[in-house]
Design a protein around this motif. Structure first.
Motif, PDB file in Angstrom:
ATOM      1  N   TYR A 299       0.816  -1.211   0.000  1.00 16.44           N
ATOM      2  CA  TYR A 299       0.000   0.000   0.000  1.00 16.44           C
ATOM      3  C   TYR A 299       0.853   1.267   0.000  1.00 16.44           C
ATOM      4  O   TYR A 299       0.302   2.368  -0.108  1.00 16.44           O
ATOM      5  CB  TYR A 299      -0.899   0.034   1.238  1.00 16.44           C
ATOM      6  CG  TYR A 299      -2.032  -0.965   1.226  1.00 16.44           C
ATOM      7  CD1 TYR A 299      -2.374  -1.662   0.075  1.00 16.44           C
ATOM      8  CD2 TYR A 299      -2.773  -1.218   2.380  1.00 16.44           C
ATOM      9  CE1 TYR A 299      -3.415  -2.577   0.071  1.00 16.44           C
ATOM     10  CE2 TYR A 299      -3.821  -2.133   2.381  1.00 16.44           C
ATOM     11  CZ  TYR A 299      -4.131  -2.811   1.225  1.00 16.44           C
ATOM     12  OH  TYR A 299      -5.161  -3.716   1.215  1.00 16.44           O
ATOM     13  N   VAL A 300       2.167   1.121   0.131  1.00 16.99           N
ATOM     14  CA  VAL A 300       3.019   2.295   0.328  1.00 16.99           C
ATOM     15  C   VAL A 300       4.111   2.384  -0.734  1.00 16.99           C
ATOM     16  O   VAL A 300       5.143   3.006  -0.511  1.00 16.99           O
ATOM     17  CB  VAL A 300       3.643   2.269   1.737  1.00 16.99           C
ATOM     18  CG1 VAL A 300       2.566   2.375   2.803  1.00 16.99           C
ATOM     19  CG2 VAL A 300       4.452   0.991   1.960  1.00 16.99           C
ATOM     20  N   SER A 301       3.888   1.786  -1.892  1.00 18.74           N
ATOM     21  CA  SER A 301       4.874   1.896  -2.964  1.00 18.74           C
ATOM     22  C   SER A 301       4.878   3.303  -3.564  1.00 18.74           C
ATOM     23  O   SER A 301       5.890   3.733  -4.118  1.00 18.74           O
ATOM     24  CB  SER A 301       4.584   0.868  -4.059  1.00 18.74           C
ATOM     25  OG  SER A 301       3.284   1.054  -4.597  1.00 18.74           O
ATOM     26  N   SER A 302       3.764   4.022  -3.466  1.00 18.46           N
ATOM     27  CA  SER A 302       3.646   5.389  -3.972  1.00 18.46           C
ATOM     28  C   SER A 302       2.711   6.162  -3.048  1.00 18.46           C
ATOM     29  O   SER A 302       1.912   5.562  -2.319  1.00 18.46           O
ATOM     30  CB  SER A 302       3.090   5.395  -5.404  1.00 18.46           C
ATOM     31  OG  SER A 302       3.952   4.705  -6.289  1.00 18.46           O
ATOM     32  N   PRO A 303       2.766   7.501  -3.063  1.00 16.44           N
ATOM     33  CA  PRO A 303       1.868   8.281  -2.208  1.00 16.44           C
ATOM     34  C   PRO A 303       0.413   8.090  -2.615  1.00 16.44           C
ATOM     35  O   PRO A 303       0.099   8.011  -3.808  1.00 16.44           O
ATOM     36  CB  PRO A 303       2.326   9.733  -2.443  1.00 16.44           C
ATOM     37  CG  PRO A 303       3.699   9.618  -3.001  1.00 16.44           C
ATOM     38  CD  PRO A 303       3.737   8.344  -3.774  1.00 16.44           C
ATOM     39  N   PRO A 304      -0.510   8.017  -1.654  1.00 12.07           N
ATOM     40  CA  PRO A 304      -1.935   7.941  -1.982  1.00 12.07           C
ATOM     41  C   PRO A 304      -2.492   9.315  -2.333  1.00 12.07           C
ATOM     42  O   PRO A 304      -1.766  10.320  -2.301  1.00 12.07           O
ATOM     43  CB  PRO A 304      -2.556   7.390  -0.702  1.00 12.07           C
ATOM     44  CG  PRO A 304      -1.651   7.903   0.381  1.00 12.07           C
ATOM     45  CD  PRO A 304      -0.266   7.943  -0.211  1.00 12.07           C
ATOM     46  N   ALA A 305      -3.786   9.382  -2.651  1.00 12.40           N
ATOM     47  CA  ALA A 305      -4.429  10.642  -2.996  1.00 12.40           C
ATOM     48  C   ALA A 305      -5.855  10.639  -2.459  1.00 12.40           C
ATOM     49  O   ALA A 305      -6.545   9.614  -2.514  1.00 12.40           O
ATOM     50  CB  ALA A 305      -4.430  10.859  -4.507  1.00 12.40           C
ATOM     51  N   PHE A 306      -6.286  11.795  -1.944  1.00 11.56           N
ATOM     52  CA  PHE A 306      -7.650  11.954  -1.453  1.00 11.56           C
ATOM     53  C   PHE A 306      -8.580  12.347  -2.589  1.00 11.56           C
ATOM     54  O   PHE A 306      -8.180  13.032  -3.543  1.00 11.56           O
ATOM     55  CB  PHE A 306      -7.704  13.044  -0.375  1.00 11.56           C
ATOM     56  CG  PHE A 306      -7.275  12.587   0.990  1.00 11.56           C
ATOM     57  CD1 PHE A 306      -8.168  11.940   1.827  1.00 11.56           C
ATOM     58  CD2 PHE A 306      -5.988  12.816   1.437  1.00 11.56           C
ATOM     59  CE1 PHE A 306      -7.786  11.532   3.089  1.00 11.56           C
ATOM     60  CE2 PHE A 306      -5.595  12.403   2.694  1.00 11.56           C
ATOM     61  CZ  PHE A 306      -6.493  11.765   3.531  1.00 11.56           C
ATOM     62  N   SER A 307      -9.847  11.932  -2.476  1.00 10.64           N
ATOM     63  CA  SER A 307     -10.876  12.481  -3.353  1.00 10.64           C
ATOM     64  C   SER A 307     -11.147  13.917  -2.944  1.00 10.64           C
ATOM     65  O   SER A 307     -10.708  14.383  -1.885  1.00 10.64           O
ATOM     66  CB  SER A 307     -12.152  11.643  -3.268  1.00 10.64           C
ATOM     67  OG  SER A 307     -12.659  11.634  -1.937  1.00 10.64           O
ATOM     68  N   ASN A 308     -11.896  14.639  -3.752  1.00  8.39           N
ATOM     69  CA  ASN A 308     -12.127  16.059  -3.483  1.00  8.39           C
ATOM     70  C   ASN A 308     -12.925  16.294  -2.204  1.00  8.39           C
ATOM     71  O   ASN A 308     -12.748  17.309  -1.541  1.00  8.39           O
ATOM     72  CB  ASN A 308     -12.842  16.694  -4.670  1.00  8.39           C
ATOM     73  CG  ASN A 308     -11.951  16.792  -5.894  1.00  8.39           C
ATOM     74  OD1 ASN A 308     -10.920  17.457  -5.874  1.00  8.39           O
ATOM     75  ND2 ASN A 308     -12.312  16.099  -6.962  1.00  8.39           N
TER      76      ASN A 308
END
Length: 806
Positions: free
Chosen positions: A8-17
């Motif tokens: 789950y931490v290979s790349s930064p996550p992103a929030f929905s708006n």
């Protein structure tokens, strides 16, 4: 086939708006989680290789739930993640390691009536087709026109030795990369096109830079280095990037004094250094107002620095090194990603951890003195749960069918320490067949030959299926020798521990209270018997399916024991190398063993004839057998001298055998086999959608976990599993929540209020004499809105009169 265990931490996550969803890069897909429940909602599938970035399109009148993703498969994809639908695919034929889209963050693009072309800046691996020499520059920063679905061929911003992570400023004005001991920053043109001139600067440092971040409103950049220092450059690019007239630029070039901390000819007004972290800085992020700087690293502590005063506060004891900090448009929620494959959801500004999204933990560090003698993986074959030793001295219980963590047990009470030296390790974990008892072995390594300790711990399951509590601790159970194996009796609360010191011990529960549906041991465990064979190191142990026979490997021979009376029954032949694994094959009279060394060997022994039936010269990592029939499977390793490039990085093989036949029934080639695990697991028919037959036997599946803890579950006999696996996973995916708005988001749902003009109720027609005493009583969240209370309250204060109108 069921797969899982992705990072789950290979790349930064992103929030929905709306900050209600979190998009996480998980292998070749994007998993969407609810931030309120920390459970998965849906998944974006389409990439064929690792997804390296996910960028949510900012909210507008038309685009609410859209995102861009990049992958090592050489494609960029555009999604509507509200319905998990692929909208557009752009093929660039180069592996994309990182991507930013600065114009999505620019305020000017929102005001333009005519939307210009949308451009992305990607970090790609450009070494394809090139001869890889020692000084070859493989990384490239390229430009891609997302609107026209093509690369801008004439624009290559930089070339680096390897692909670097691209960072964009919060407003989309600048992009940059770290390149060893310097930062390379470019100014993004206000009106971007395929043919523009890029202004760029370099900022130098004496140590390797590990991460950096841009200030949201001012010309400030912060960078962290490998020694734990944080550098703050203020006024960067005033001479090069700032748009001024020619005379003003000439005046700036003549000003050389007053640039404290700035190295050489770097274009910055000043450079200050902060130092609190003891190891490399991995996380840097400015708050949305720019007043605070968040930092983190190997210590597992999230620091918050006040930019003007350098005052700081922190969130300690997170338990794992930090990798990323991600903020949302809602200032009250953010996340931190940790190296133990866990994402914590924070409530800001108090930095309270409210929820955690936990993937399968990554492999733990094993000291060289214990390498090869550790067994940090156990399976509950009846439920499909794996017990995994982790770096933070815990045992993680992970449901392989649901692909989620269900519990965690702290074996050793020790805080996370940011040091490379490992002094304590959990060398063995074992589960009883019914899953009610767990056994762990804890090794404290000696310092300069003094202070070593081995602890054997028994854990008993509580009322919850995974709520384990410590029952018994045995210090130095085999004097000062390490424990090689823990084997549980299949039907009784009995366990056997074998040691390299030359003896084994039989442990039993002191008492067992028989309940209606289960027998749970209490009041601890005690040693029931002790056995040995010619003082040889005992390297492995196993019970037969019915528990009537105990097999213990005494270095190169196998001893057969009666566990009830602790009597040696027989000794089976001798192998060339020490035996590391043994197992009984179902209900047959066969036993399988594996030995390691310069001449490894897989042997199948006939207990009726007391001799070897057949054997292979093969290095075996794991053995598992079925409970009913005579099938067993092994995980074998290829020799290091084999040409792995021709096998696409395949280094192992899974072989399925029938005990009587040396010819494999089936073969599967696998990767990352060294340190992996193998087990037969049972899929409960009740969990399969549409299966109501009581006579249907539980399917017996084969689960393989590699050394990165990625796993696959499949039917070894070629039965169809796809539909079963899909229906099983869908049962555990949470539906999307509908949030409350306005009054309901604060006070909850309104209570039903009966109208006053209900003629069927005579009492409601006549108002009470003192209604104000009751209409405001009760909890505030249960009160009706003011518009409904006002008329009743005012009416009760007025004196009613009857008048005759002529």
């Amino acid at each position: 086939m069921i797969t899982g265990g992705k990072s789950y931490v290979s790349s930064p996550p992103a929030f929905s708006n709306d900050a209600k969803k979190l998009l996480i890069c998980t292998g070749s897909s994007v998993s969407i989680f609810s931030t309120s429940t920390a459970l998965q909602i849906s998944e974006l599938e389409g990439h064929t290789d690792l997804v390296t970035s996910v960028i949510v399109v900012p909210a507008s009148s038309k685009l609410l739930n859209y995102c861009w993703t990049s992958s090592l498969d050489g494609t960029i994809r555009y999604w509507d993640f509200s319905v998990a639908e692929l909208v557009k695919t752009i093929t660039i034929s180069l592996p994309v390691h990182s991507m930013v889209i600065p114009s999505l963050l620019s305020k000017s693009s929102e005001n333009d009536e005519k939307q210009p072309d949308l451009f992305a800046y990607v970090s790609v691996d450009g070494s394809q087709g090139k001869e890889k020499l020692p000084n070859t520059l493989c990384g490239q920063i390229r430009k891609c026109n997302l609107t026209k679905s093509r690369m801008v061929g004439a624009v290559t911003l930089a070339e680096t030795k390897k692909p670097e992570f691209v960072t964009s400023s919060p407003a989309g004005e600048y992009i940059g990369i770290k390149d060893k001991r310097k930062l390379r920053i470019w100014e993004v043109p206000t009106k971007d096109s395929e043919r523009v001139f890029y202004k760029k600067i370099k900022l130098h440092h004496t140590k390797k830079i590990t991460t950096f971040a841009f200030h949201p409103t001012e010309r400030i950049v912060a960078a962290g280095d490998a020694t734990g220092r944080i550098l703050i450059w203020r006024g960067f690019g005033d001479k090069t990037l700032c748009v001024r007239d020619k005379s003003a630029n000439e005046d700036l070039m003549n000003i050389d004094d007053g640039r404290a901390g700035v190295r050489g000819e770097d274009d910055a007004d000043s450079c200050t250094t902060w130092h609190w972290h003891s190891a490399e800085v991995k996380v840097l992020f400015f708050s949305s107002d720019g007043a605070y700087l968040y930092s983190g690293g190997k210590e597992g502590v999230l620091m918050v620095w006040q930019l003007d005063t350098e005052k700081r506060k922190f969130l300690p004891r997170i338990g794992s090194p930090l990798l990323y900090y991600t903020s949302s448009r809602d200032p009250s929620i953010s996340t931190i990603s940790c190296s133990d494959n866990r994402i914590h959801i924070l409530k800001m500004p108090s930095m309270e951890i409210v929820k955690s999204i936990s993937g399968i933990k990554l492999p733990r560090a094993v000291p060289e003195v214990l390498d090869g003698s550790c067994n940090g993986l156990a399976f509950n074959q009846t439920s499909g749960v794996a017990a995994i030793c982790t770096d933070n001295y815990c045992i993680q219980f992970y449901n392989l069918f649901d692909d989620r963590e269900i519990a965690e047990v702290q074996v050793c009470e020790r805080n996370h320490q940011p040091v490379d030296e490992v002094t304590v390790t959990i060398s063995v974990v074992a589960l009883s067949p019914d899953g009610c008892v767990m056994c762990t072995v804890e090794n404290r390594l000696p310092e300069d030959g003094i202070g070593g300790l081995v602890s054997l711990k028994f854990w008993v399951c509580g009322s919850q299926s995974t709520n384990f509590s410590l029952s018994t601790i045995v210090y130095e159970p085999h004097r000062n020798a390490s424990i090689s194996e823990i084997a549980f009796h299949p039907t009784r609360h009995m366990a056997v521990s074998s040691s390299y010191g030359g003896d084994f011990k039989v442990w039993v529960s002191k008492n067992a209270i028989e309940q209606k549906d289960q027998a749970r041991p209490i009041n601890g465990w005690k040693c029931h018997a002790v056995g040995s064979y010619k003082k040889k190191p005992l390297t492995a142990a196993a019970f037969s399916v019915d528990g009537s026979v105990l097999a213990v490997a005494a270095e190169t021979v196998i001893t057969i024991w009666d566990p009830e009376n602790n009597v040696l029954v027989a000794v089976i032949g001798e192998s060339l190398e020490p035996i590391s694994r043994i197992a009984f094959i179902g209900k047959s009279d066969y036993l399988v063993s594996a030995s390691r060394g310069s001449e490894p060997q897989l042997s199948v022994w006939s207990l009726s004839r007391m001799c070897v039936s057949w054997s292979y010269k093969l290095h075996i990592e794991a053995i598992t057998s079925t409970m009913g029939d005579s099938f067993f499977a092994v995980l074998g390793l290829f020799p290091k001298t084999s040409n792995e490039s021709t096998l696409h990085d395949v280094d192992g093989v899974i072989l399925l055998f029938k005990a009587e036949d040396p010819v494999p029934v089936a073969t599967w080639f696998v990767r990352k086999a060294r340190g992996g695990g193998l087990a037969f697991v049972h899929l409960n028919p009740e969990s399969i959608e549409g299966n109501t037959s009581d006579s249907t036997p539980a399917p017996e599946l084969l689960a393989y976990i590699n050394n990165d803890h990625e796993y696959v579950i499949f039917s070894p006999h070629g039965d169809q599993l796809d539909e079963r696996g899909i229906s099983l996973r869908e049962n555990h995916v949470m539906p999307e929540e509908t949030g409350r708005l306005g009054y309901e988001s604060i006070y909850g749902e309104l209570a039903d209020i009966k109208p006053l003009n209900n003629l069927n109720s005579p009492a409601s027609v006549l108002p009470s004499g003192r209604p104000w005493e009751t209409i405001f009583s009760g909890s505030s969240h249960n009160l009706p809105p003011f518009t409904k209370l006002c008329s009743v309250f005012l009416e009760s204060l007025l004196e009613k009169r009857t008048t005759d109108v002529e």
